[in-house]
Design an enzyme around this catalytic site. Structure first.
Site, short mmCIF file in Angstrom:
data_model
loop_
_atom_site.label_atom_id
_atom_site.label_comp_id
_atom_site.label_asym_id
_atom_site.label_seq_id
_atom_site.Cartn_x
_atom_site.Cartn_y
_atom_site.Cartn_z
N CYS A 92 61.58 -49.98 81.46
CA CYS A 92 60.46 -50.93 81.47
C CYS A 92 60.45 -51.73 82.77
CB CYS A 92 60.57 -51.83 80.25
SG CYS A 92 59.23 -53.02 80.10
N CYS A 189 63.18 -54.98 72.92
CA CYS A 189 62.20 -55.79 72.18
C CYS A 189 61.57 -55.03 71.02
CB CYS A 189 61.13 -56.33 73.13
SG CYS A 189 60.15 -55.05 73.95
#
Ligand code: ATP
Length: 346
Positions: A92, A189
């Site tokens: 990410c 997350c």
């Protein structure tokens, strides 16, 4: 005129305090919250919006759910289905989060961008280096080896000189009690705990990919049955089979659905390859064992030599053997607390 800065606001303690500090330093702060992954209501987003209101700063929301799913979550699943151990936060950082925030910064007329990581940036000999945060318990430099020089030239990390306890205290002293008491986030997350139920849930037809196969020893003898190779990771010791000796997952063979188990002494290697390499400057690496290589967040550093090969690949030679080097994870190179680069273990 005030310098305008775009800050990634996750709604957590760190980026909230970063917003407060940047304002105190005289920046015009705009907050941005990316919607990456949601199951149910997004309380983090609500908290970020609320704080921006209290601070009187502009806030924008960016719906990145589709690109996040296509790039990060899909990669995460593909890696397990290929017998590797993914590192989604690095993926990410390298391919999504910083690219998006810098694009948005351009759109909003912000020269600089900021995030609440516990790291610093130093500029030396025409290079930018990410350096370790002051709080050794919170240092996040291990996740940021993929940042390019162009990106680093525009990034500010307001928390690198603080300990987490200082950061909580700064929020409390300024009257932001709720901000000061927020829990630390753990893991990725979208999947903070056991990845196996997540993987099964996300796959449309899990039984097509995950079905029983053989545990083997290094000689190819069958030792028992496992539940499907994607449910195991290299270096794993628990949840295997009952043997009267200690064994680890040494290798995963997706083509035959075999999981190879071996004693600890077989788990050591003195060299491995990396791909998608990013380094500050190749000339900082010599032919000596002069950089420290770290292959896990909280693992020791090993003196290494990096030999650059074609197409952003390299060979890492270790001065002493390391165990459980898992394909898919990352190798990060440090010298004097500075990050010199890294790559994905292949
Ligand atoms: N969804 C998001 N939108 C915008 N920025 C984000 C988002 N998630 C993380 N960030 C930025 O990345 C930084 C590091 O996030 P990470 O989740 O790794 O750490 P954290 O210590 O939990 O941070 P925080 O306490 O701010 O949530 C955050 O401080 C924030 O600046």
């Amino acid at each position: 005129m005030k310098q305008r800065i775009l800050l990634g606001m996750s709604g957590g303690t760190d980026s909230s305090v970063a917003a407060i500090l940047l304002l105190e330093q005289g920046y015009e702060v705009i907050g941005i919250t990316f919607r990456f992954w949601e199951e149910g209501e997004n309380f983090h987003l609500q908290d970020a919006v609320k704080l921006a209101g209290q601070l009187g700063i502009q806030h924008v929301t960016y719906d990145a759910r589709e690109v996040f799913r296509a790039n990060v979550v899909q990669y995460f699943m593909d890696e397990y289905l290929s017998g590797r151990t993914p590192f989604p936060c690095v993926k990410c950082n390298n391919e999504l989060k910083w690219k998006l925030i810098l694009e948005e910064a351009d759109r909003l007329g912000c020269d600089k961008v900021a995030m609440g990581h516990y790291v610093n940036i130093i500029q030396e000999d025409n290079h930018y280096f990410v350096t370790e945060g002051k709080d050794p318990e919170k240092d996040q430099s291990f996740f940021l080896w993929g940042l390019t020089q162009a990106q680093l030239s525009r990034i500010v990390f307001p928390l690198g000189q603080f300990h987490k306890t200082d950061v909580r205290a700064m929020a409390a002293v300024r009257g932001y009690k709720k901000v000061s008491e927020k829990k630390d986030s753990l893991g990725a997350c979208f999947c903070s705990g056991d990845y196996r139920p997540f993987l099964k849930k996300q796959l449309a037809e899990p039984d097509k990919y995950i079905y029983p196969g053989n545990f083997m020893d290094e000689e190819g003898n069958v030792l028992g049955t496992h539940d499907g190779f994607p449910l195991y990771t290299v270096g794993q010791r628990r949840g295997l089979i009952h043997l009267n000796r200690k064994v680890f997952v040494k290798e995963i063979r997706p083509e035959t659905n075999d999981v190879v188990l071996a004693p600890l002494r077989s788990m050591y290697k003195t060299e491995f390859l990396i791909r998608d390499v990013n380094v500050v400057d190749k000339s900082l690496f010599s032919s000596e064992f002069d950089v420290l290589c770290r292959i896990r967040y909280r693992k020791q550093n090993t003196l290494s030599r990096v030999v650059f090969l074609e197409n952003r690949t390299a060979r890492v030679e270790l001065s002493e053997p390391l165990e459980s080097i898992a394909p898919g994870q990352t190798a990060v190179f440090y010298r004097d607390g500075r990050i010199l680069g890294g790559g994905f273990i292949s």
